[in-house]
Scaffold this motif. Structure first.
Motif: not given
Ligand code: SF4
Ligand code: SF4
Length: 165
Positions: A118-134
């Protein structure tokens, strides 16, 4: 160490303002060649990854001020502009994969709470592609776009994310 990192992340805008303005004054007053600035940005990139943009760069400071005025949809464009416009961003972004310091996940202690994402702007841009823990998704910290804001590391409630050698 975690406490110190949290303080630095909390005060990042102040640090960026001080370093950015100092660098701008130094460049303009002492006519420092931009080649030296590029070299410094690259050396920082080798050690820390793409830290220059969000912690040191005068232009980065201006970008952040503009972004704070901008509605969400514009943020991505701003970052794309930023990375298209600057060779330090190109090189240090590429160095995110190879830098000495990296964002690491301890999968044993991670509780899958999702706060980091929720803190990461990269995940916010592409939630299907990026995650810090998934596990099935790409780690944004190694990506070209990560500017080492370290919000993810500071927000993790149990220290499962670290930024170290
Ligand atoms: S440091 Fe963390 S929160 Fe910031 S952009 Fe990189 S992965 Fe995302
Ligand atoms: S914030 Fe920490 S514990 Fe929660 S998902 Fe991210 S790494 Fe795991």
């Amino acid at each position: 160490m975690r406490k110190l990192l949290k303080i630095l992340v909390d005060k990042r805008i102040i640090i960026l303002s001080l370093l950015g303005v100092s660098l701008y004054i130094a460049i303009s007053q002492f006519h420092i060649s931009l080649w030296y600035v590029l070299l410094a940005g690259v050396l920082l990139g080798v050690v820390f990854g793409k830290v220059f943009c969000r912690w040191v760069c005068p232009m980065g400071l201006i970008m952040e001020m503009l972004m704070s005025l901008s509605p969400d949809g514009k943020i991505r464009q701003m970052y794309q502009y930023h990375k298209l416009g600057c060779p330090i961003a190109w090189i240090s972004g590429w160095l995110n994969r190879y830098s000495l310091f990296k964002i690491k996940l301890n999968t044993d202690s991670c509780k899958n709470c999702g706060i980091c994402d929720k803190k990461c702007y990269i995940v916010a841009m592409e939630p299907q592609k990026f995650s810090l823990y998934k596990p099935s998704q790409i780690r944004p910290g190694d990506s070209y776009t990560c500017s080492k804001c370290l919000q993810c590391v500071a927000a993790c409630p149990n220290g499962s994310l670290t930024y170290k050698i």
